[in-house]
Design an enzyme around this catalytic site. Structure first.
Site, PDB file in Angstrom:
ATOM      1  N   ASP A 213       0.451  -1.194   0.459  1.00 20.21           N
ATOM      2  CA  ASP A 213       0.147   0.188   0.207  1.00 20.21           C
ATOM      3  C   ASP A 213       0.571   1.169  -0.097  1.00 20.21           C
ATOM      4  OD1 ASP A 213      -2.111  -1.117  -0.021  1.00 20.21           O
ATOM      5  OD2 ASP A 213      -2.625  -1.226   1.628  1.00 20.21           O
ATOM      6  N   GLU A 263      35.828   2.901 -12.013  1.00 14.64           N
ATOM      7  CA  GLU A 263      34.693   3.873 -12.191  1.00 14.64           C
ATOM      8  C   GLU A 263      34.837   4.928 -12.568  1.00 14.64           C
ATOM      9  OE1 GLU A 263      31.550   3.462  -8.108  1.00 14.64           O
ATOM     10  OE2 GLU A 263      33.078   5.193  -8.319  1.00 14.64           O
ATOM     11  N   HIS A 324      23.851  -4.032 -12.734  1.00 15.12           N
ATOM     12  CA  HIS A 324      23.462  -4.752 -12.496  1.00 15.12           C
ATOM     13  C   HIS A 324      21.532  -5.178 -11.907  1.00 15.12           C
ATOM     14  CE1 HIS A 324      23.736  -7.292  -8.647  1.00 15.12           C
ATOM     15  NE2 HIS A 324      23.201  -6.285  -7.840  1.00 15.12           N
TER      16      HIS A 324
HETATM   17  C1  HEM Z   1      19.707  -4.883  -6.333  1.00 15.63           C
HETATM   18  C2  HEM Z   1      24.325  -4.436  -4.821  1.00 15.63           C
HETATM   19  C3  HEM Z   1      24.406  -9.137  -4.793  1.00 15.63           C
HETATM   20  C4  HEM Z   1      20.417  -9.440  -7.189  1.00 15.63           C
HETATM   21  C5  HEM Z   1      21.139  -4.505  -6.146  1.00 15.63           C
HETATM   22  C6  HEM Z   1      21.196  -3.114  -5.672  1.00 15.63           C
HETATM   23  C7  HEM Z   1      22.677  -2.919  -5.275  1.00 15.63           C
HETATM   24  C8  HEM Z   1      23.232  -4.580  -5.026  1.00 15.63           C
HETATM   25  C9  HEM Z   1      22.687  -1.510  -5.289  1.00 15.63           C
HETATM   26  C10 HEM Z   1      19.544  -1.744  -6.015  1.00 15.63           C
HETATM   27  C11 HEM Z   1      19.484  -1.666  -4.643  1.00 15.63           C
HETATM   28  C12 HEM Z   1      18.202  -1.765  -5.329  1.00 15.63           C
HETATM   29  O1  HEM Z   1      17.143  -1.554  -6.276  1.00 15.63           O
HETATM   30  O2  HEM Z   1      17.171  -2.320  -4.358  1.00 15.63           O
HETATM   31  C13 HEM Z   1      25.319  -5.717  -5.052  1.00 15.63           C
HETATM   32  C14 HEM Z   1      25.876  -6.059  -4.446  1.00 15.63           C
HETATM   33  C15 HEM Z   1      26.377  -7.018  -4.602  1.00 15.63           C
HETATM   34  C16 HEM Z   1      25.101  -7.940  -4.822  1.00 15.63           C
HETATM   35  C17 HEM Z   1      27.402  -4.927  -4.114  1.00 15.63           C
HETATM   36  C18 HEM Z   1      27.830  -8.082  -4.623  1.00 15.63           C
HETATM   37  C19 HEM Z   1      28.619  -8.143  -3.699  1.00 15.63           C
HETATM   38  C20 HEM Z   1      24.369  -9.818  -6.334  1.00 15.63           C
HETATM   39  C21 HEM Z   1      23.242 -10.992  -6.086  1.00 15.63           C
HETATM   40  C22 HEM Z   1      22.260 -11.074  -6.812  1.00 15.63           C
HETATM   41  C23 HEM Z   1      21.373  -9.994  -6.828  1.00 15.63           C
HETATM   42  C24 HEM Z   1      24.233 -12.252  -5.760  1.00 15.63           C
HETATM   43  C25 HEM Z   1      21.541 -12.618  -7.517  1.00 15.63           C
HETATM   44  C26 HEM Z   1      22.155 -13.232  -7.450  1.00 15.63           C
HETATM   45  C27 HEM Z   1      19.873  -8.425  -7.144  1.00 15.63           C
HETATM   46  C28 HEM Z   1      18.622  -8.386  -6.915  1.00 15.63           C
HETATM   47  C29 HEM Z   1      18.204  -6.451  -7.022  1.00 15.63           C
HETATM   48  C30 HEM Z   1      19.887  -6.018  -6.900  1.00 15.63           C
HETATM   49  C31 HEM Z   1      17.830  -9.103  -7.845  1.00 15.63           C
HETATM   50  C32 HEM Z   1      17.153  -6.039  -7.464  1.00 15.63           C
HETATM   51  C33 HEM Z   1      16.796  -5.731  -8.947  1.00 15.63           C
HETATM   52  C34 HEM Z   1      15.689  -4.498  -8.915  1.00 15.63           C
HETATM   53  O3  HEM Z   1      14.400  -5.422  -8.079  1.00 15.63           O
HETATM   54  O4  HEM Z   1      15.231  -3.476  -9.555  1.00 15.63           O
HETATM   55  N1  HEM Z   1      21.626  -5.171  -5.817  1.00 15.63           N
HETATM   56  N2  HEM Z   1      24.648  -6.685  -5.532  1.00 15.63           N
HETATM   57  N3  HEM Z   1      22.513  -8.819  -6.252  1.00 15.63           N
HETATM   58  N4  HEM Z   1      20.545  -7.062  -6.381  1.00 15.63           N
HETATM   59 FE1  HEM Z   1      22.167  -7.026  -6.310  1.00 15.63          FE
END
Ligand code: HEM
Length: 456
Positions: A213, A263, A324
């Site tokens: 919500d 970067e 990512h």
């Molecule tokens: C989102 C960093 C590992 C899956 C994010 C975000 C950051 C981030 C900064 C954006 C915040 C957000 O949208 O909530 C990292 C870093 C990692 C890591 C630094 C490792 C050190 C992983 C791994 C997976 C993953 C291993 C899956 C295999 C996701 C997903 C999202 C996300 C599904 C949300 C995307 C969305 O719904 O828009 N991550 N992440 N991340 N990350 Fe990671």
């Protein structure tokens, strides 16, 4: 009526008309699955049992004396939002395939887990997700882990006290194989961040009505069916009412210095100047450091961190396909793949992760993410994301590159980046950015229902 896990309506958990099966489901489900539990301070204990009866008695004791249900957690959050005060700490338990065997479940029994990735365990899945060889993992993770115990709270003291208590109750026959300490980090705006300095944890599949919500929903629907995280618990007294969730745990070390150098190099290569230089890092993550989605805006700033967007109409000239968050959630498809991420950062920092200090002042190791996520299927969610999206340079569009944050495997193709936000002009093809996240070990667990644990 059995709980319909495929119902896309968010759970009105405190409605007077909630049916008996759903109530029973919430009374028997661990917290932190349907809704994130506060775990600013987190202790993670990895245990091996060695005696089935003693292992069972220990888990039963922890469950009956220290664990609350999902429903109690939801009530605590409601009361906190209404009148403030304090909630109780989170204690969660995950059991590995080897753990179920050691607790006395037969090979036949363990086959009741539908997820073959769980039945294999993480060590046997190295090739599928391009993980480093098990011999290079940290010692704790090379061993046979039977259970993980998670203890979380907003304050350090309750976590330390519960950790002591639980370790004191471990039977003689059991061993603490290793442990991790998670510690949340925040930027000046108060948003949770990860070690590269970016806001993290903003985009999540949501399951309960009060959370849904609060979200704007013009472009992106944040409500997901329970099937994204829940499955019937095969060993519970009543699997129609008693559910659990597959938990992936991975210790991911971050070379922050190298990421910050990348970067800067990328900004130089693209000729970005002034405030526009921040776009280099944003192209790797898909959001600016403050969480602003790159597909929505060319610059950071402008209020609360948004999540009401899709990539429709973005041909990669705003947010690259490899970014990512675009790799791990393309948004226009693959909703069934999204996991509930519940990780926490680890490692001490003396610098401020969000500021513009030079790369040489940044840590090159010993810090990172204790990545954790709840899944309805490890095969179709976590592993699919890692293997078919993050590690795949041709996902969605040919030759767009690996996920620059978590992609694993040879990065042998060259990629081009948009030089100006939203304009077709591309840079000359360049080598993909180097891998700065290293997997140090992990395991697949099942977070069983409280009904199972209390009946052990
Ligand atoms: C989102 C960093 C590992 C899956 C994010 C975000 C950051 C981030 C900064 C954006 C915040 C957000 O949208 O909530 C990292 C870093 C990692 C890591 C630094 C490792 C050190 C992983 C791994 C997976 C993953 C291993 C899956 C295999 C996701 C997903 C999202 C996300 C599904 C949300 C995307 C969305 O719904 O828009 N991550 N992440 N991340 N990350 Fe990671």
């Amino acid at each position: 009526m059995p709980v319909d896990l495929n119902n896309a309506q968010p759970l009105a958990w405190d409605s007077a008309t909630l049916d008996a099966d759903t109530k029973a489901m919430l009374d028997n489900l661990q917290p932190n699955i349907l809704r994130a539990h506060v775990r600013e301070h987190l202790s993670v204990l990895f245990v091996r049992f060695n005696d089935a009866a003693e292992g069972r008695a220990f888990l039963r004791h922890v469950a009956t004396t220290k664990m609350k249900s999902a429903r109690e957690h939801l009530r605590e959050v409601r009361d906190f939002n209404a009148k403030g005060g304090r909630g109780t700490p989170y204690v969660g338990i995950g059991i590995s395939k080897a753990g179920y065997r050691d607790l006395g479940h037969s090979v036949e029994d363990v086959r009741k887990f539908g997820d073959r990735v769980f039945r294999d365990g993480m060590k046997r899945r190295v090739a599928e997700v391009a993980d480093p060889p098990v011999e290079t993992w940290e010692r704790t993770y090379q061993r046979e882990i039977h259970a993980v115990i998670l203890i979380g709270d907003a304050e350090p003291e309750p976590v330390a006290a519960l950790r002591e208590e639980i370790l004191g109750e471990l039977p003689e026959s059991a061993r603490l194989l290793g442990e991790e300490t998670g510690q949340g980090m925040r930027n000046p705006a108060g948003d949770g961040i990860e070690h590269f300095g970016y806001v993290d944890g903003r985009s999540q599949p949501l399951f309960v009505k009060d959370e849904v919500d609060k979200e704007p929903k013009q472009h992106w629907n944040p409500a997901f069916p329970l099937s994204n995280v829940l499955v019937p618990d095969p060993f519970a007294p009543n699997p129609v009412r008693h559910h659990g969730s597959y938990l992936v745990f991975r210790k991911l070390e971050q070379n922050v210095r190298a990421f910050k150098e990348i970067e800067q190099e990328l900004a130089d290569n693209l000729g970005l100047v002034g405030a526009d230089r921040d776009r280099a890092g944003a192209m790797l993550i898909g959001r600016f450091k403050d969480g602003t989605p790159l597909t929505s805006k060319p610059k950071a700033g402008g209020g609360p961190v948004g999540n009401d967007f899709t990539f429709d109409g973005d041909d990669g000239s705003k947010c690259p396909f490899s970014g990512h968050i675009r790799k791990t959630n393309p948004r226009s498809f693959g909703r069934e793949v999204l996991m509930a991420r519940r990780g926490q950062t680890y490692g001490e920092r003396t610098d401020e992760p969000w500021d513009d200090s030079p790369p040489q002042t940044r840590p090159s190791g010993e810090v990172g993410l204790l990545f954790m996520a709840f899944n309805g299927s490890l095969l179709n969610q976590f592993e699919f994301t890692q293997q078919s999206w993050a590690d795949n340079p041709d996902f969605e569009n040919p030759a767009t590159g690996h996920d620059p944050v978590i992609g694993q495997g040879d990065r042998d193709i060259k990629v081009a980046f948009p030089k100006v936000w939203g304009k077709p002009e591309l840079s000359a093809p360049q080598a993909q950015v180097a891998q700065t996240v290293t997997m140090k070990g992990g395991e697949y667990f099942f977070a069983p229902s409280l009904a199972y644990l209390r009946n052990l």
